[in-house]
Design a protein around this motif. Structure first.
Motif, PDB file in Angstrom:
ATOM      1  N   LEU A  29       2.449   1.681  -3.438  1.00  0.00           N
ATOM      2  CA  LEU A  29       1.460   2.150  -4.413  1.00  0.00           C
ATOM      3  C   LEU A  29       1.247   3.657  -4.272  1.00  0.00           C
ATOM      4  O   LEU A  29       1.165   4.380  -5.276  1.00  0.00           O
ATOM      5  N   LYS A  30       1.161   4.131  -3.031  1.00  0.00           N
ATOM      6  CA  LYS A  30       0.997   5.569  -2.795  1.00  0.00           C
ATOM      7  C   LYS A  30       2.163   6.353  -3.372  1.00  0.00           C
ATOM      8  O   LYS A  30       1.978   7.395  -4.006  1.00  0.00           O
ATOM      9  N   LEU A  64      -5.178  -0.471  -4.727  1.00  0.00           N
ATOM     10  CA  LEU A  64      -5.397  -0.131  -3.327  1.00  0.00           C
ATOM     11  C   LEU A  64      -6.592  -0.898  -2.768  1.00  0.00           C
ATOM     12  O   LEU A  64      -6.530  -1.414  -1.643  1.00  0.00           O
ATOM     13  N   ASP A  96      -5.526   2.525 -12.013  1.00  0.00           N
ATOM     14  CA  ASP A  96      -4.704   1.412 -11.522  1.00  0.00           C
ATOM     15  C   ASP A  96      -4.450   1.552 -10.027  1.00  0.00           C
ATOM     16  O   ASP A  96      -4.477   0.574  -9.289  1.00  0.00           O
ATOM     17  N   TYR A  97      -4.199   2.765  -9.593  1.00  0.00           N
ATOM     18  CA  TYR A  97      -3.942   3.021  -8.174  1.00  0.00           C
ATOM     19  C   TYR A  97      -5.150   2.634  -7.324  1.00  0.00           C
ATOM     20  O   TYR A  97      -5.019   1.919  -6.327  1.00  0.00           O
ATOM     21  N   GLN A  98      -6.328   3.082  -7.722  1.00  0.00           N
ATOM     22  CA  GLN A  98      -7.533   2.785  -6.952  1.00  0.00           C
ATOM     23  C   GLN A  98      -7.832   1.294  -6.901  1.00  0.00           C
ATOM     24  O   GLN A  98      -8.174   0.756  -5.842  1.00  0.00           O
ATOM     25  N   TYR A 133       1.911   6.449  -7.177  1.00  0.00           N
ATOM     26  CA  TYR A 133       0.843   7.348  -7.616  1.00  0.00           C
ATOM     27  C   TYR A 133       1.249   8.813  -7.421  1.00  0.00           C
ATOM     28  O   TYR A 133       1.066   9.631  -8.323  1.00  0.00           O
ATOM     29  N   GLN A 134       1.814   9.124  -6.278  1.00  0.00           N
ATOM     30  CA  GLN A 134       2.236  10.501  -6.010  1.00  0.00           C
ATOM     31  C   GLN A 134       3.339  10.946  -6.962  1.00  0.00           C
ATOM     32  O   GLN A 134       3.448  12.126  -7.294  1.00  0.00           O
ATOM     33  N   GLU A 143       0.831  -1.204   0.000  1.00  0.00           N
ATOM     34  CA  GLU A 143       0.000   0.000   0.000  1.00  0.00           C
ATOM     35  C   GLU A 143       0.868   1.257   0.000  1.00  0.00           C
ATOM     36  O   GLU A 143       0.615   2.192  -0.767  1.00  0.00           O
ATOM     37  N   ILE A 152       1.910   5.728 -11.955  1.00  0.00           N
ATOM     38  CA  ILE A 152       0.733   4.924 -12.289  1.00  0.00           C
ATOM     39  C   ILE A 152      -0.482   5.836 -12.312  1.00  0.00           C
ATOM     40  O   ILE A 152      -0.519   6.847 -11.604  1.00  0.00           O
TER      41      ILE A 152
END
Length: 72
Positions: free
Chosen positions: A34-35, A52, A47-49, A38-39, A31, A43
């Protein structure tokens, strides 16, 4: 993306392999990674949502499994 394996493959594309031997810790690290992706705009939001959602769902299942085990 449908499973934790798919999330692992996504992370692997960016050179990230997470395995510490504790399923819940692995999911929490995924997690966080992934953050970061995304930041950093590596990505997209979709895809991020989805990733997650999968990771958080699996983490919740793992927590429930541990709670049942502790109740015994």
């Amino acid at each position: 993306m449908e499973s934790v394996y798919d999330v692992q493959q996504l992370l692997k594309q960016y050179g990230t392999i997470i395995y510490v031997g504790d399923r819940l810790a692995d999911l929490e690290l995924m997690e966080e990674e992934l953050k970061e992706l995304y930041q950093s705009q590596l990505i997209d939001g979709k895809d991020y949502q989805m990733a997650l959602l999968i990771v958080r769902h699996e983490a919740q299942l793992e927590r429930e499994k541990r709670m049942k085990k502790d109740e015994r």
